[in-house]
Design an enzyme around this catalytic site. Structure first.
Site, PDB file in Angstrom:
ATOM      1  N   LYS A 175       0.864  -1.186   0.000  1.00  0.00           N
ATOM      2  CA  LYS A 175       0.000   0.000   0.000  1.00  0.00           C
ATOM      3  C   LYS A 175       0.892   1.225   0.000  1.00  0.00           C
ATOM      4  CE  LYS A 175      -4.511   0.555   0.053  1.00  0.00           C
ATOM      5  NZ  LYS A 175      -5.534  -0.396  -0.424  1.00  0.00           N
TER       6      LYS A 175
HETATM    7  P1  NAD Z   1     -12.625   7.515  -2.827  1.00  0.00           P
HETATM    8  O1  NAD Z   1     -11.639   8.553  -2.460  1.00  0.00           O
HETATM    9  O2  NAD Z   1     -13.027   7.364  -4.244  1.00  0.00           O
HETATM   10  O3  NAD Z   1     -13.940   7.714  -1.948  1.00  0.00           O
HETATM   11  C1  NAD Z   1     -13.951   7.792  -0.555  1.00  0.00           C
HETATM   12  C2  NAD Z   1     -15.328   8.265  -0.140  1.00  0.00           C
HETATM   13  O4  NAD Z   1     -15.430   8.228   1.279  1.00  0.00           O
HETATM   14  C3  NAD Z   1     -15.625   9.712  -0.560  1.00  0.00           C
HETATM   15  O5  NAD Z   1     -16.971   9.812  -0.951  1.00  0.00           O
HETATM   16  C4  NAD Z   1     -15.386  10.479   0.739  1.00  0.00           C
HETATM   17  O6  NAD Z   1     -16.095  11.691   0.787  1.00  0.00           O
HETATM   18  C5  NAD Z   1     -15.932   9.479   1.729  1.00  0.00           C
HETATM   19  N1  NAD Z   1     -15.505   9.735   3.101  1.00  0.00           N
HETATM   20  C6  NAD Z   1     -14.265  10.064   3.543  1.00  0.00           C
HETATM   21  N2  NAD Z   1     -14.302  10.260   4.874  1.00  0.00           N
HETATM   22  C7  NAD Z   1     -15.577  10.036   5.260  1.00  0.00           C
HETATM   23  C8  NAD Z   1     -16.247  10.094   6.499  1.00  0.00           C
HETATM   24  N3  NAD Z   1     -15.579  10.406   7.612  1.00  0.00           N
HETATM   25  N4  NAD Z   1     -17.573   9.834   6.532  1.00  0.00           N
HETATM   26  C9  NAD Z   1     -18.238   9.509   5.399  1.00  0.00           C
HETATM   27  N5  NAD Z   1     -17.665   9.436   4.187  1.00  0.00           N
HETATM   28  C10 NAD Z   1     -16.346   9.708   4.134  1.00  0.00           C
HETATM   29  O7  NAD Z   1     -12.031   6.128  -2.267  1.00  0.00           O
HETATM   30  P2  NAD Z   1     -12.447   4.661  -2.697  1.00  0.00           P
HETATM   31  O8  NAD Z   1     -11.486   4.207  -3.728  1.00  0.00           O
HETATM   32  O9  NAD Z   1     -13.893   4.611  -2.964  1.00  0.00           O
HETATM   33  O10 NAD Z   1     -12.100   3.839  -1.366  1.00  0.00           O
HETATM   34  C11 NAD Z   1     -13.023   3.710  -0.291  1.00  0.00           C
HETATM   35  C12 NAD Z   1     -12.637   2.529   0.579  1.00  0.00           C
HETATM   36  O11 NAD Z   1     -12.615   1.335  -0.211  1.00  0.00           O
HETATM   37  C13 NAD Z   1     -11.250   2.600   1.214  1.00  0.00           C
HETATM   38  O12 NAD Z   1     -11.284   1.918   2.455  1.00  0.00           O
HETATM   39  C14 NAD Z   1     -10.384   1.821   0.242  1.00  0.00           C
HETATM   40  O13 NAD Z   1      -9.197   1.345   0.848  1.00  0.00           O
HETATM   41  C15 NAD Z   1     -11.342   0.712  -0.105  1.00  0.00           C
HETATM   42  N6  NAD Z   1     -11.066   0.004  -1.360  1.00  0.00           N
HETATM   43  C16 NAD Z   1     -10.927   0.675  -2.533  1.00  0.00           C
HETATM   44  C17 NAD Z   1     -10.733  -0.028  -3.714  1.00  0.00           C
HETATM   45  C18 NAD Z   1     -10.672   0.647  -5.061  1.00  0.00           C
HETATM   46  O14 NAD Z   1     -10.634  -0.079  -6.053  1.00  0.00           O
HETATM   47  N7  NAD Z   1     -10.710   1.954  -5.152  1.00  0.00           N
HETATM   48  C19 NAD Z   1     -10.626  -1.426  -3.682  1.00  0.00           C
HETATM   49  C20 NAD Z   1     -10.770  -2.093  -2.463  1.00  0.00           C
HETATM   50  C21 NAD Z   1     -10.997  -1.347  -1.315  1.00  0.00           C
END
Ligand code: NAD
Length: 424
Positions: free
Chosen positions: A113
């Protein structure tokens, strides 16, 4: 007998949480002491200083990390997070979870990561590009398509991946699309990658609803986080016929018992960047969203939002962990004891992202590209296999679903280390 290292480098709530999960799983499968620490702790870590010229001519130095937790089972694999609260401990915990996830679903990868301490919303597009390129520039000696393959995570996206791929390729002298995944399709991205994590979450939710004999049309969903993962999960769940009754991001949360119009919410976020002032529902708090009565609660934002305080108050039937590490170790125990909630653990639930990243990398290495249907069919087949193996392990050893998933992932990494010897 290996000696226990107490890690001061990574020490933080989230790293301790990942370690406690590991210790519990290692105990459950009687993992020999001689293999524990080298399976548990990150292999290597890079900390980089990133000086960026700002639009006003000044210079700001940002701090970034890359943690390669495991390279025994294949090139390290994991996203890059741009967020103001990134810490080395958080990046290390996320890298550890990537190792168990890639192993659980049977991908030929290790786990990694990356993170940069920055609020990307405070940067102009030009500043974001310079930061993304500089981060990649600093990592060039330590990564490669057969060493470590980054991808997007919170605060990064296709555009960032394109800049990073371009920086690496310019250094090497020819295009190297396999250096990152989650790229735009025009430069070697895969069909279906953008929606893969959310589509995988939605697919697994429908499978677990079927196990519980709950018709999809009767199921309601509350989703925390409306970024890549949360919004794509919403689109897919909406498509399957579930009713999304609440959504949120870091600026606001909305509840609509009649169902949120997801297309309207997506269009709103596309134009406004955030959900604040969205008029598709009654405004609630993020804390209230988590405690709504619903069939499925999908935390898709950040770690450690389901805590010992709110775990007893949850009113859902299924928790689908779209985010990594959304449930604390103590909250996990409370949910297990309640016995009325089925928890789909992060390492299984959100694995669709890394599975399609793997497909993207395979396509890049072969220069042979697949259709969206091929990608999704292969994705769902891997998810079915992973779900079956987790359910089998759960039944066989009377484990919780998280323990079943983690033990499968951890055992494979440990087996590979034993097979290869001390160095990897
Ligand atoms: P992103 O940046 O696209 O979206 C994150 C979202 O969470 C945004 O809408 C943001 O406003 C919201 N957020 C942040 N803090 C918050 C809070 N305190 N309360 C409510 N909402 C909040 O990120 P993402 O890629 O969607 O990733 C989200 C999660 O999924 C993370 O834990 C990431 O590690 C995990 N993840 C992502 C992927 C991927 O392919 N992008 C794959 C597996 C896991």
């Amino acid at each position: 007998m290996s000696k226990v290292i107490v890690s001061s480098l990574y020490d933080s709530d989230v790293f301790r949480m990942a370690c406690r999960q590991f210790d519990k799983a290692a105990d459950a499968i009687n993992l020999p002491e001689s293999i524990r620490d080298r399976t548990k702790y990150p292999r290597r870590t890079f900390a980089v200083a990133l000086p960026i010229r700002r639009d006003d001519g000044s210079i700001t130095v940002f701090e970034g990390y890359r943690v390669q937790h495991n390279l025994t089972t294949g090139p390290a694999k994991g996203g890059i997070r741009f967020h103001q609260h990134v810490t080395l401990g958080e990046v290390a915990a996320l890298a550890m979870w990537m190792s168990w996830k890639t192993s659980l679903v049977g991908l030929p990868y290790g786990g990694a990561k990356g993170g940069v301490i920055v609020d990307p919303n405070q940067l102009s597009l030009g500043e974001l590009e310079r930061l993304s390129r500089r981060y990649m520039q600093e990592l060039i000696p330590f990564i490669g398509p057969h060493v470590d393959v980054p991808a997007p995570d919170v605060g990064t996206n296709e555009k960032v991946m394109a800049w990073m791929m371009d920086t690496y390729s310019n250094h090497v002298g020819h295009i190297v699309p396999g250096i990152v995944t989650g790229k735009p399709i025009s430069i070697g991205g895969s069909q279906g990658r953008r929606e893969a994590t959310g589509a995988g979450i939605a697919y697994l939710i429908t499978k677990y609803l079927a196990d519980l004999k709950i018709p999809v049309r009767k199921a309601t969903v509350a989703i925390q986080g409306f970024g890549n993962v949360g919004s794509e999960a919403a689109v897919a769940l909406d498509h399957y016929g579930l009713k999304i009754i609440a959504i949120s991001d870091h600026t606001a949360a909305f509840y609509n018992p009649k169902g949120i119009n997801i297309k309207k919410a997506l269009a709103f976020v596309r134009s406004q960047r955030v959900l604040k002032d969205f008029d598709g529902g009654e405004e609630i708090t993020n804390a209230e969203l988590l405690e709504l009565k619903c069939t499925v609660l999908a935390p898709c934002a950040l770690e450690r939002v389901i805590t010992p305080e709110n775990a007893p108050k949850l009113k859902c039937r299924i928790i689908a962990e779209g985010a990594n590490g959304p449930t604390t170790f103590q909250a996990d125990r409370i949910i297990e004891e309640r016995e009325d909630i089925e928890l789909i653990p992060d390492v299984l639930c959100n694995s669709g992202g890394v599975i399609v990243s793997y497909f993207e990398w395979c396509q890049n290495l072969q220069n042979f590209y697949w259709t969206r249907e091929e990608v999704l069919t292969k994705l769902f087949a891997i998810l079915d296999r992973a779900k079956d193996s987790v359910e089998f392990q759960k039944r066989k050893f009377k484990f919780s679903r998280r323990l079943a998933a983690l033990t499968l992932g951890i055992q494979r990494v440990a087996d590979a280390k034993i097979a290869r010897g001390l160095f990897p």
